[in-house]
Design a protein around this motif. Structure first.
Motif, short mmCIF file in Angstrom:
data_model
loop_
_atom_site.label_atom_id
_atom_site.label_comp_id
_atom_site.label_asym_id
_atom_site.label_seq_id
_atom_site.Cartn_x
_atom_site.Cartn_y
_atom_site.Cartn_z
N ILE A 69 0.84 -1.20 0.00
CA ILE A 69 0.00 0.00 0.00
C ILE A 69 0.87 1.25 0.00
O ILE A 69 0.59 2.23 -0.71
CB ILE A 69 -0.96 -0.01 1.21
N ARG A 70 1.95 1.23 0.75
CA ARG A 70 2.87 2.37 0.75
C ARG A 70 3.48 2.56 -0.64
O ARG A 70 3.68 3.69 -1.09
CB ARG A 70 3.98 2.15 1.77
N PHE A 71 3.79 1.45 -1.33
CA PHE A 71 4.37 1.58 -2.66
C PHE A 71 3.35 2.17 -3.64
O PHE A 71 3.70 3.00 -4.49
CB PHE A 71 4.88 0.25 -3.19
N ALA A 72 2.09 1.76 -3.53
CA ALA A 72 1.05 2.33 -4.40
C ALA A 72 0.95 3.83 -4.18
O ALA A 72 0.79 4.60 -5.15
CB ALA A 72 -0.30 1.66 -4.11
N ALA A 73 1.07 4.27 -2.94
CA ALA A 73 1.02 5.71 -2.65
C ALA A 73 2.23 6.42 -3.26
O ALA A 73 2.10 7.52 -3.82
CB ALA A 73 0.97 5.94 -1.15
N ALA A 74 3.41 5.81 -3.16
CA ALA A 74 4.61 6.41 -3.76
C ALA A 74 4.46 6.49 -5.27
O ALA A 74 4.85 7.49 -5.90
CB ALA A 74 5.85 5.59 -3.39
N ALA A 75 3.90 5.45 -5.89
CA ALA A 75 3.71 5.45 -7.35
C ALA A 75 2.70 6.52 -7.76
O ALA A 75 2.83 7.14 -8.83
CB ALA A 75 3.25 4.07 -7.82
N VAL B 18 5.97 -6.74 -4.71
CA VAL B 18 4.74 -6.00 -4.44
C VAL B 18 3.52 -6.77 -4.94
O VAL B 18 2.49 -6.86 -4.27
CB VAL B 18 4.79 -4.59 -5.05
N GLY B 19 3.64 -7.38 -6.13
CA GLY B 19 2.53 -8.14 -6.68
C GLY B 19 2.14 -9.30 -5.77
O GLY B 19 0.95 -9.54 -5.53
N ALA B 20 3.12 -10.02 -5.25
CA ALA B 20 2.83 -11.11 -4.33
C ALA B 20 2.20 -10.59 -3.04
O ALA B 20 1.23 -11.16 -2.52
CB ALA B 20 4.10 -11.90 -4.04
N LEU B 21 2.75 -9.49 -2.51
CA LEU B 21 2.22 -8.93 -1.27
C LEU B 21 0.77 -8.46 -1.43
O LEU B 21 -0.02 -8.53 -0.47
CB LEU B 21 3.08 -7.76 -0.80
N ARG B 22 0.40 -8.00 -2.61
CA ARG B 22 -0.97 -7.51 -2.83
C ARG B 22 -2.01 -8.62 -2.72
O ARG B 22 -3.20 -8.35 -2.56
CB ARG B 22 -1.08 -6.80 -4.18
N ILE C 274 0.84 -9.02 -11.92
CA ILE C 274 1.25 -10.20 -11.15
C ILE C 274 0.20 -10.56 -10.11
O ILE C 274 -0.17 -11.73 -9.95
CB ILE C 274 2.62 -9.96 -10.50
N ALA C 275 -0.31 -9.54 -9.39
CA ALA C 275 -1.32 -9.81 -8.36
C ALA C 275 -2.57 -10.43 -8.96
O ALA C 275 -3.17 -11.35 -8.38
CB ALA C 275 -1.64 -8.51 -7.62
N ARG C 276 -3.00 -9.92 -10.13
CA ARG C 276 -4.19 -10.48 -10.78
C ARG C 276 -3.99 -11.95 -11.15
O ARG C 276 -4.89 -12.77 -11.00
CB ARG C 276 -4.54 -9.67 -12.03
N ARG C 277 -2.81 -12.26 -11.66
CA ARG C 277 -2.57 -13.64 -12.10
C ARG C 277 -2.38 -14.60 -10.92
O ARG C 277 -2.56 -15.81 -11.07
CB ARG C 277 -1.37 -13.67 -13.05
N LEU C 278 -2.00 -14.06 -9.77
CA LEU C 278 -1.90 -14.88 -8.57
C LEU C 278 -3.23 -15.00 -7.82
O LEU C 278 -3.38 -15.85 -6.95
CB LEU C 278 -0.85 -14.30 -7.61
N SER C 279 -4.18 -14.12 -8.15
CA SER C 279 -5.45 -14.08 -7.43
C SER C 279 -6.15 -15.44 -7.50
O SER C 279 -6.27 -16.05 -8.56
CB SER C 279 -6.35 -13.01 -8.04
N GLY C 280 -6.61 -15.89 -6.34
CA GLY C 280 -7.28 -17.19 -6.26
C GLY C 280 -6.34 -18.35 -6.12
O GLY C 280 -6.78 -19.48 -5.87
N ARG C 281 -5.04 -18.09 -6.28
CA ARG C 281 -4.05 -19.17 -6.19
C ARG C 281 -3.23 -19.08 -4.90
O ARG C 281 -2.53 -20.03 -4.55
CB ARG C 281 -3.11 -19.12 -7.39
N THR C 282 -3.28 -17.94 -4.25
CA THR C 282 -2.57 -17.75 -2.98
C THR C 282 -3.26 -16.64 -2.22
O THR C 282 -4.20 -16.00 -2.73
CB THR C 282 -1.09 -17.41 -3.22
N GLY C 283 -2.83 -16.39 -1.00
CA GLY C 283 -3.47 -15.35 -0.20
C GLY C 283 -2.93 -15.34 1.21
O GLY C 283 -1.88 -15.93 1.50
#
Length: 332
Positions: A41-47, A104-108, A75-84
């Protein structure tokens, strides 16, 4: 904002605003910023603050904050439903300008990250992934035996692990699973959970102390599998600064590293004291000066006072302040 049947465009605007608020840590219902101690979330704010600023640069390319954020979302979209939450994703990545996007994608997804060096022995990687209960892998460096590719995002392959994982439950709020500093690959290694707050507390202490911001240039020198590497990479990327990726060959050659610091006008560098001693000797021998360097952060080992005196006597970086940040930051 209340949606109405007569104004369907307000529905979409409301949804877009809600998504943006969630990304940067605002709670619309509360009407005020809510501190959310997560790296992603902090990285999204920086971006959002610095979209076109160069974020990372390696030996062949560079990427902006917005480009990294887009890749992280993919990356987060493609991991969605496969991890959490409660799971761990292994990130096996070369030192490149896109590594932060994989993390960041994995953390999301809510999962924790197990960073792996491509150079780690296959047996060590297998041991660490079994210990962490890893079921999903992000890799830009090939797959191990029995890992099954499922999708691709940028240069990263997303793969499933075979059903030999332990299914270990990762503690809540874990960001990374860290290796012990100086770990011997020949003995059993115990992964240590590092929370988002652990990393962010260090960042929040160091950034104001250094008066660091978007004009600074930091180095990414250490492995992300160690605490020091995690702290080193997120301090610049959460403050809008630029990060220069130090490849393995340059990191092992103190003279080449000194040249890189000069060429890239690095202003903040993090080092183990033993590496700082080698950098001092190389800079003295080659008569290399670092006029842009403002801060040297030493951590995780006792500081060699002789090397520190040599550094100052040679006037390698006359403006630089040297800090010991192993514990509460102190100037040396």
């Amino acid at each position: 904002m209340n949606a109405t049947p007569d104004h369907p465009e307000l529905d979409q605007l409301s949804a877009d605003l809600a998504a943006l608020h969630g990304r940067i840590g605002l709670d619309p219902a509360a009407g005020r910023p809510e501190r959310r101690d997560r790296i992603d979330i902090r990285f999204a704010a920086a971006a959002a603050r610095h979209p076109t600023q160069v974020c990372t640069r390696d030996t062949t390319e560079q990427t902006t904050y917005l480009e990294l954020d887009w890749l992280a979302d993919d990356i987060a979209r493609r991991l969605s439903g496969r991890t959490g939450p409660g799971a761990a994703v292994a990130v096996r990545a070369r030192r490149s300008c896109t590594v932060p996007a994989a993390v960041v994608g994995a953390l999301r997804t809510g999962a924790a990250v197990l960073p792996l060096e491509p150079g780690h022995h296959t047996g060590l990687q297998e041991h660490l992934m079994r210990h962490a209960g890893v079921e999903m892998v992000l890799s830009d460096s090939g797959l191990l035996r029995d890992e099954i590719p499922l999708a691709k995002a940028g240069r990263f392959v997303i793969a499933a692990r075979p059903e030999t994982a332990t299914g270990r439950e990762i503690p809540p709020h874990t960001a990374f699973l860290a290796l012990p500093a100086g770990g011997d690959p020949g003995r059993a290694l115990t992964l240590r959970p590092v929370t988002h707050r652990d990393v962010l507390a260090w960042v929040d202490a160091v950034i104001p102390m250094l008066e660091s911001g978007p004009d600074d240039v930091w180095t990414y020198f250490h492995s992300l599998s160690l605490d020091l590497g995690m702290r080193e990479i997120w301090a610049p990327l959460l403050s809008g600064a630029r990060t220069v990726v130090v490849d393995r060959d340059t990191a092992s050659d103190a003279r080449a590293f000194a040249r890189l610091l000069t060429q890239q006008q690095v202003s903040v560098v993090t080092q183990l004291p033993s590496a700082f001693t080698r950098l001092t000797a190389a800079a003295r021998t080659s008569r290399n000066t670092l006029p842009a360097l403002r801060h040297v952060l030493l951590s995780d080992e006792p500081v060699d006072t002789t090397a520190l005196a040599d550094w100052r006597d040679a006037r390698i970086a006359p403006q630089a302040v040297v800090w010991d940040v192993s514990g509460p930051p102190t100037t040396l």
